[in-house]
Design a protein around this motif. Sequence first.
Motif, mmCIF file in Angstrom:
data_model
loop_
_atom_site.group_PDB
_atom_site.id
_atom_site.type_symbol
_atom_site.label_atom_id
_atom_site.label_comp_id
_atom_site.label_asym_id
_atom_site.label_seq_id
_atom_site.Cartn_x
_atom_site.Cartn_y
_atom_site.Cartn_z
ATOM 1 N N LYS A 206 0.824 -1.207 0.000
ATOM 2 C CA LYS A 206 0.000 0.000 0.000
ATOM 3 C C LYS A 206 0.856 1.254 0.000
ATOM 4 N N LEU A 207 1.892 1.261 0.818
ATOM 5 C CA LEU A 207 2.791 2.411 0.872
ATOM 6 C C LEU A 207 3.507 2.603 -0.462
ATOM 7 N N LEU A 208 3.897 1.491 -1.085
ATOM 8 C CA LEU A 208 4.582 1.579 -2.378
ATOM 9 C C LEU A 208 3.651 2.149 -3.439
ATOM 10 N N ARG A 209 2.385 1.728 -3.428
ATOM 11 C CA ARG A 209 1.416 2.247 -4.398
ATOM 12 C C ARG A 209 1.151 3.730 -4.166
ATOM 13 N N LEU A 210 0.996 4.121 -2.906
ATOM 14 C CA LEU A 210 0.786 5.528 -2.591
ATOM 15 C C LEU A 210 1.964 6.367 -3.046
ATOM 16 N N ALA A 211 3.174 5.848 -2.825
ATOM 17 C CA ALA A 211 4.383 6.583 -3.234
ATOM 18 C C ALA A 211 4.432 6.721 -4.751
ATOM 19 N N TYR A 212 4.094 5.646 -5.463
ATOM 20 C CA TYR A 212 4.158 5.692 -6.929
ATOM 21 C C TYR A 212 3.134 6.665 -7.502
ATOM 22 N N TYR A 213 1.862 6.468 -7.150
ATOM 23 C CA TYR A 213 0.818 7.311 -7.742
ATOM 24 C C TYR A 213 0.893 8.739 -7.227
ATOM 25 N N GLY A 214 1.338 8.908 -5.991
ATOM 26 C CA GLY A 214 1.524 10.258 -5.472
ATOM 27 C C GLY A 214 2.611 11.000 -6.235
ATOM 28 N N THR A 215 3.727 10.299 -6.503
ATOM 29 C CA THR A 215 4.816 10.907 -7.281
ATOM 30 C C THR A 215 4.374 11.191 -8.702
ATOM 31 N N LEU A 216 3.636 10.263 -9.292
ATOM 32 C CA LEU A 216 3.161 10.459 -10.664
ATOM 33 C C LEU A 216 2.279 11.701 -10.761
ATOM 34 N N VAL A 217 1.316 11.835 -9.862
ATOM 35 C CA VAL A 217 0.422 12.993 -9.873
ATOM 36 C C VAL A 217 1.192 14.282 -9.639
ATOM 37 N N ALA A 218 2.145 14.241 -8.710
ATOM 38 C CA ALA A 218 2.933 15.439 -8.404
ATOM 39 C C ALA A 218 3.753 15.888 -9.609
ATOM 40 N N VAL A 219 4.380 14.939 -10.284
ATOM 41 C CA VAL A 219 5.198 15.285 -11.454
ATOM 42 C C VAL A 219 4.318 15.824 -12.583
ATOM 43 N N LEU A 220 3.194 15.160 -12.833
ATOM 44 C CA LEU A 220 2.301 15.618 -13.896
ATOM 45 C C LEU A 220 1.761 17.015 -13.606
ATOM 46 N N ALA A 221 1.440 17.261 -12.332
ATOM 47 C CA ALA A 221 0.893 18.567 -11.958
ATOM 48 C C ALA A 221 1.966 19.658 -12.006
ATOM 49 N N TYR A 222 3.150 19.359 -11.477
ATOM 50 C CA TYR A 222 4.201 20.379 -11.387
ATOM 51 C C TYR A 222 4.675 20.812 -12.773
ATOM 52 N N PHE A 223 4.858 19.842 -13.668
ATOM 53 C CA PHE A 223 5.351 20.151 -15.013
ATOM 54 C C PHE A 223 4.220 20.297 -16.030
ATOM 55 N N ASN A 224 2.976 20.221 -15.556
ATOM 56 C CA ASN A 224 1.806 20.366 -16.424
ATOM 57 C C ASN A 224 1.880 19.392 -17.614
ATOM 58 N N LEU A 225 2.025 18.115 -17.293
ATOM 59 C CA LEU A 225 2.186 17.086 -18.312
ATOM 60 C C LEU A 225 0.933 16.230 -18.496
ATOM 61 N N TRP A 226 -0.202 16.694 -17.989
ATOM 62 C CA TRP A 226 -1.419 15.891 -18.047
ATOM 63 C C TRP A 226 -1.785 15.504 -19.477
ATOM 64 N N LEU A 227 -1.698 16.456 -20.401
ATOM 65 C CA LEU A 227 -2.067 16.180 -21.792
ATOM 66 C C LEU A 227 -1.130 15.150 -22.397
ATOM 67 N N TYR A 228 0.169 15.271 -22.125
ATOM 68 C CA TYR A 228 1.138 14.315 -22.665
ATOM 69 C C TYR A 228 0.883 12.904 -22.114
ATOM 70 N N TYR A 229 0.580 12.824 -20.829
ATOM 71 C CA TYR A 229 0.298 11.533 -20.217
ATOM 72 C C TYR A 229 -0.948 10.905 -20.846
ATOM 73 N N PHE A 230 -1.936 11.734 -21.110
ATOM 74 C CA PHE A 230 -3.166 11.227 -21.706
ATOM 75 C C PHE A 230 -2.930 10.737 -23.127
ATOM 76 N N VAL A 231 -2.301 11.538 -23.976
ATOM 77 C CA VAL A 231 -2.195 11.188 -25.393
ATOM 78 C C VAL A 231 -1.109 10.148 -25.671
ATOM 79 N N PHE A 232 -0.063 10.100 -24.808
ATOM 80 C CA PHE A 232 1.039 9.182 -25.079
ATOM 81 C C PHE A 232 1.075 7.947 -24.169
ATOM 82 N N TRP A 233 0.167 7.866 -23.220
ATOM 83 C CA TRP A 233 0.098 6.652 -22.418
ATOM 84 C C TRP A 233 -1.324 6.090 -22.347
#
Length: 383
Positions: A206-233
Amino acid sequence: MTTSDSAPELTRREMYAAIRKLCAPDNYTNWFVLVREYAVYAAIVAGCLWSIRSLAAAGWSWGWQVPIYAVTVFLIGFWSQTRLATLVHESSHYLLFKNRLLNDVMANLLVVFPFFGKVGNYRIGHWGHHRNVNDLEHDPDLLRLLKHHPREFPLTRWRFLWEYVLLQFSPHKAFSYLKGRAEYVTFMKEEDNIQDRSPLSPRALKLLRLAYYGTLVAVLAYFNLWLYYFVFWLVPLITVYPASLFLREIAHHGNFPDNGDYTNSRVYEGLWLEREIFFPFGEWNHVLHHMFPTIPWHKMREAHNLMMRYPPYRDNVVICDGFMFKGHMGDEYPTVLDVLSKPSHTYLRGDLSQRETSEIRRSTAEEIGTTEKHMDKMLAGES
């Protein structure tokens, strides 16, 4: 594909002794593989962005960018995502890394969490498939696929291309396949006394999943990569990726004649590119994988060459020369389409008595993922 005529045949005991030496993963091979696969993915995305921006800078209309993006989606879905998903399968047998803690941590972080799953849940269902392969009542893979698309083999090539290729790109078929995978992976319960045996505790996972998805959301939000994540993944994940995996699963067990050790699946050779797309990382020899699930993918070619010196395997296994396109092995070797378009026993060879399930696969009934105990008995002279 045969070994040299001068190579001596192996007895059953010699075969077990030789295979046992190959059932040993390591802690370094797949580091290179993971880096390479993610590097290829990054190169595909970078190539798409560079092409689109170059066309825009040259004043070309956006209509010219659509085919470039479409090709990119196919490349990501059929190559990067499909190959990473194959490493999920490898990790379910503790073969990504020899150290089981390292295996499960890296498998979750790099090849399972990106697909919104957990390796432990996949492992339980997949081992159930190994234990009950091609069983219409108990094989979880077969039951899942039958819900997604009813099987009516043999079928004509044109019908296969329509139902199993083109139709699978439709939104409702993509949703159906992914829904089945989600129920299979995310909500799979421990059935048939199959235990996960994961070195990760539920709390650590559970901690590993929280760390992964928390980091993913933080990176996408900080660098504004939501569109890239959507279209390329996400777009490839919900369109091309399910069609690719479905084709592989049909090739492995579609139009199966029985659940014999040598006949529950096939060996796939053929053209390099087609084999790497549909059967990467040892998936080209699914028969041998079901016989000895602890052979790492990078030792599968050596294991196959060795088994071609063992008459029951050599004389019964069906070798396909390509999936949709014929390779260069000769007319006696069918393609996957040939196998699916003829009655299930058409290409079987050898003595019918050899097609009964023997103790080779039954030896994995107690714990799919290890064959050492049974091989130790064979080498000690026990039957």
